[in-house]
Write a protein that holds these residues in place. Structure first.
Motif, PDB file in Angstrom:
ATOM      1  N   PRO A 113      19.507  -9.587 -33.838  1.00 36.99           N
ATOM      2  CA  PRO A 113      18.606 -10.282 -34.776  1.00 36.99           C
ATOM      3  C   PRO A 113      17.874  -9.370 -35.751  1.00 36.99           C
ATOM      4  CG  PRO A 113      17.637 -10.184 -32.584  1.00 36.99           C
ATOM      5  CD  PRO A 113      19.033  -9.676 -32.450  1.00 36.99           C
ATOM      6  N   PHE A 114      17.965  -8.055 -35.576  1.00 38.08           N
ATOM      7  CA  PHE A 114      17.324  -7.136 -36.509  1.00 38.08           C
ATOM      8  C   PHE A 114      18.293  -6.608 -37.561  1.00 38.08           C
ATOM      9  CE2 PHE A 114      14.915  -6.323 -32.446  1.00 38.08           C
ATOM     10  CZ  PHE A 114      13.784  -7.026 -32.817  1.00 38.08           C
ATOM     11  N   ILE A 115      19.538  -7.068 -37.525  1.00 36.85           N
ATOM     12  CA  ILE A 115      20.569  -6.555 -38.429  1.00 36.85           C
ATOM     13  C   ILE A 115      21.203  -7.723 -39.166  1.00 36.85           C
ATOM     14  CG2 ILE A 115      22.748  -5.290 -38.589  1.00 36.85           C
ATOM     15  CD1 ILE A 115      21.968  -3.839 -36.015  1.00 36.85           C
ATOM     16  N   LYS A 145      14.462   4.109 -35.398  1.00 38.04           N
ATOM     17  CA  LYS A 145      14.528   4.523 -33.982  1.00 38.04           C
ATOM     18  C   LYS A 145      13.852   3.491 -33.079  1.00 38.04           C
ATOM     19  CE  LYS A 145      14.329   9.583 -34.540  1.00 38.04           C
ATOM     20  NZ  LYS A 145      13.463  10.763 -34.272  1.00 38.04           N
ATOM     21  N   LEU A 146      12.668   3.050 -33.505  1.00 38.47           N
ATOM     22  CA  LEU A 146      11.888   2.132 -32.676  1.00 38.47           C
ATOM     23  C   LEU A 146      12.541   0.758 -32.591  1.00 38.47           C
ATOM     24  CD1 LEU A 146       8.331   3.122 -33.932  1.00 38.47           C
ATOM     25  CD2 LEU A 146       9.371   3.731 -31.747  1.00 38.47           C
ATOM     26  N   THR A 147      13.236   0.345 -33.640  1.00 37.09           N
ATOM     27  CA  THR A 147      13.955  -0.930 -33.599  1.00 37.09           C
ATOM     28  C   THR A 147      15.060  -0.891 -32.561  1.00 37.09           C
ATOM     29  OG1 THR A 147      13.446  -1.345 -35.935  1.00 37.09           O
ATOM     30  CG2 THR A 147      15.245  -2.610 -34.978  1.00 37.09           C
ATOM     31  N   ASP A 148      15.723   0.246 -32.434  1.00 35.25           N
ATOM     32  CA  ASP A 148      16.755   0.391 -31.391  1.00 35.25           C
ATOM     33  C   ASP A 148      16.144   0.208 -30.001  1.00 35.25           C
ATOM     34  OD1 ASP A 148      18.719   0.864 -33.260  1.00 35.25           O
ATOM     35  OD2 ASP A 148      18.593   3.055 -33.123  1.00 35.25           O
ATOM     36  N   ILE A 149      14.942   0.764 -29.787  1.00 32.56           N
ATOM     37  CA  ILE A 149      14.282   0.611 -28.490  1.00 32.56           C
ATOM     38  C   ILE A 149      13.834  -0.836 -28.295  1.00 32.56           C
ATOM     39  CG2 ILE A 149      12.303   1.315 -27.077  1.00 32.56           C
ATOM     40  CD1 ILE A 149      12.460   4.048 -28.359  1.00 32.56           C
ATOM     41  N   TYR A 150      13.372  -1.475 -29.352  1.00 32.59           N
ATOM     42  CA  TYR A 150      12.999  -2.897 -29.275  1.00 32.59           C
ATOM     43  C   TYR A 150      14.149  -3.711 -28.712  1.00 32.59           C
ATOM     44  CZ  TYR A 150       8.526  -4.656 -31.057  1.00 32.59           C
ATOM     45  OH  TYR A 150       7.216  -5.049 -31.192  1.00 32.59           O
ATOM     46  N   GLU A 151      15.357  -3.434 -29.187  1.00 33.95           N
ATOM     47  CA  GLU A 151      16.528  -4.185 -28.724  1.00 33.95           C
ATOM     48  C   GLU A 151      16.807  -3.911 -27.247  1.00 33.95           C
ATOM     49  OE1 GLU A 151      19.455  -5.802 -31.763  1.00 33.95           O
ATOM     50  OE2 GLU A 151      19.711  -3.629 -31.879  1.00 33.95           O
ATOM     51  N   GLN A 152      16.501  -2.705 -26.793  1.00 31.04           N
ATOM     52  CA  GLN A 152      16.714  -2.362 -25.384  1.00 31.04           C
ATOM     53  C   GLN A 152      15.684  -3.024 -24.465  1.00 31.04           C
ATOM     54  OE1 GLN A 152      16.650   1.950 -25.104  1.00 31.04           O
ATOM     55  NE2 GLN A 152      17.907   2.153 -26.948  1.00 31.04           N
TER      56      GLN A 152
END
Length: 462
Positions: A296-298, A270-277
């Motif tokens: 870059p996280f995938i 969940k937090l990685t999705d927010i990082y991207e935002q």
């Protein structure tokens, strides 16, 4: 202005400080959970100090040792503004929901009600903007570089300035901007987590990480990485993307496809999705990566596990198949979370590697694993003894905390030296060594010694 410390001044966790402006006006800076040995001397998370005259809670960042007791603060009757940076405002409800579920109740209605009560109090404040507080006091946030949204806080009241560093970041962080220094600080309340050591450089840590991955591939083992869901996991994914691509170039496509990178943490996902935002808050270097890699996280080797059933099934699959894998899971100090089941399953295997990329507080399972020499020690998990035959590694370059050089540079960057530097958030030896270094530069440094800390030296941590 006067300061009362409610936590985080003897050990490393439980940060909570009260800054008094007048007899009836004050603010809290952070309200965190105690962990490891700190938790043993603070058996109850309940708020034990008076809330009279506290006008606001001002957060430095959202790690649990800085926010974990907020639900208890609300239960004690606190209904004042909670100030934080815009990224922290995004992360805070998610982090607290997880903390409430793990530490207080699993009742969804109760969790939702508590999170709603807290969310209604949150007021985001941009970096660099002065915010008025009751009376003549005001504060502003500046970049701390510890995790996304982290900040140090400058307070001014009349002609007096007090600065709380919060947790400062390392110069090696790949995604975040480096911390700046305060404009002024008559009193500087400074973290000292790594006041007694210097981290390895970024190039070294990447080389060591690549070597561990190649060994995992060769011995068909499992590498376990206990990582904080916010900050460390995203930095690891960011660099693993690059490292794995490099392995493919050097050793061929078969090596690239040889193992899985598993993130077993619903919260981290969940937090990685927010990082991207939150890309506007990334460093210039990280934003440049986006010009060639939009995600870059995938990457191809990545497997994300959200459900508990999938987690246990994945462990059984790794045992049965013997397929090489790297598992990133919380908690970062091995004080609970999904990493514990992987440790139970694989700690006894010589072809297991445990890679520590975060601080391990005294009294946590992570610290115990570090102190258990390979093949000669054991740890207790859920009251059962497990032999430690796995190899352990400490990649200090991934530390989210400033090291001794970073801390000194932060202090020396203040135009006029502080009248007092008060060291907190560190074990005795870290504070002692940093005090000596700063005093040699002419600074007035104080700290409160933890008389119950009989560890004259820290075990290797980050």
């Amino acid at each position: 202005m006067e300061i009362t410390h409610h936590g985080g001044y003897l050990g490393v966790t439980g940060s909570c400080h009260q800054l008094h402006f007048k007899a009836n006006n004050s603010v809290l800076i952070d309200c965190g959970s105690f962990q490891g040995r700190d938790a043993k001397r603070h058996r109850s998370p309940e708020i034990e100090f008076s809330l009279d005259g506290i006008d606001a809670l001002i957060l430095t960042h959202v790690h649990i040792d800085h926010i974990g007791r907020i639900p208890y603060l609300i239960e004690a009757g606190f209904h004042r503004p909670i100030y934080c940076t815009p990224p922290t405002a995004k992360f805070l409800p998610i982090m607290l929901e997880d903390a409430i579920r793990l530490g207080i109740t699993r009742n969804k209605k109760v969790i939702d009600k508590m999170v709603k009560s807290i969310t209604e109090l949150i007021q985001p404040i941009p970096y660099g903007k002065w915010k008025q507080l009751p009376g003549n006091a005001e504060f502003r946030y500046s970049v701390a570089g510890h995790i996304l949204g982290s900040a140090f806080i400058e307070f001014r009241n009349a002609d007096e300035w007090v600065c709380f560093s919060g947790d400062l970041g390392s110069r090696c962080t790949p995604i975040l901007n480096e911390p700046t220094s305060p404009e002024r600080a008559d009193v500087l309340v400074l973290e000292s987590t790594y006041g007694d050591r210097i981290h390895e450089g970024r190039e070294t840590r990447v080389q060591r990480l690549e070597a561990i991955l190649l060994e995992t591939l060769e011995n068909r083992g499992v590498t376990l990485v206990p990582a904080f869901s916010l900050g460390r996991t995203q930095e690891l994914l960011f660099e693993l993307n690059e490292v794995i691509e490099g392995i493919g170039v050097k050793h061929g496509p078969s090596a690239l496809r040889g193992y899985d990178i598993i993130v077993d943490s619903p919260l981290a996902i969940k937090l990685t999705d927010i990082y991207e935002q939150m890309q506007p808050y990334w460093s210039e270097e990280a934003r440049e990566v986006l010009t060639v890699d939009k995600h870059p996280f995938i990457f191809n080797n990545l497997i994300e596990i959200s459900h508990a059933g999938e987690s246990s099934g994945n462990i059984e699959y790794l045992k049965r198949s013997g397929k090489p894998a790297v598992v990133i899971a919380g908690s970062g100090m091995c004080a609970g979370g999904r990493i514990m089941e992987y440790l139970k399953a694989f700690l006894h295997r010589p072809n297991t590697d445990v890679v520590f990329v975060g601080y391990q507080a005294v009294g946590t399972t992570g610290r115990a694993i570090q102190e258990a020499h390979q093949g000669k020690g054991s740890v207790f998990i859920d009251q059962r003894e497990y032999p430690v035959r796995a190899k352990t590694h400490v990649l200090s370059g991934y530390s989210a905390h400033a090291d001794q050089l970073d801390l000194i540079r932060y202090v020396q960057g203040i135009p006029v030296p502080p009248k007092e530097i008060r060291l907190i958030h560190g074990e005795n030896n870290a504070k002692k060594v940093l005090k000596e270094k700063l005093q040699a530069l002419g600074h007035n440094v104080t700290y409160t010694e933890d008389e119950n800390n009989d560890h004259s030296e820290q075990a290797d941590t980050e």
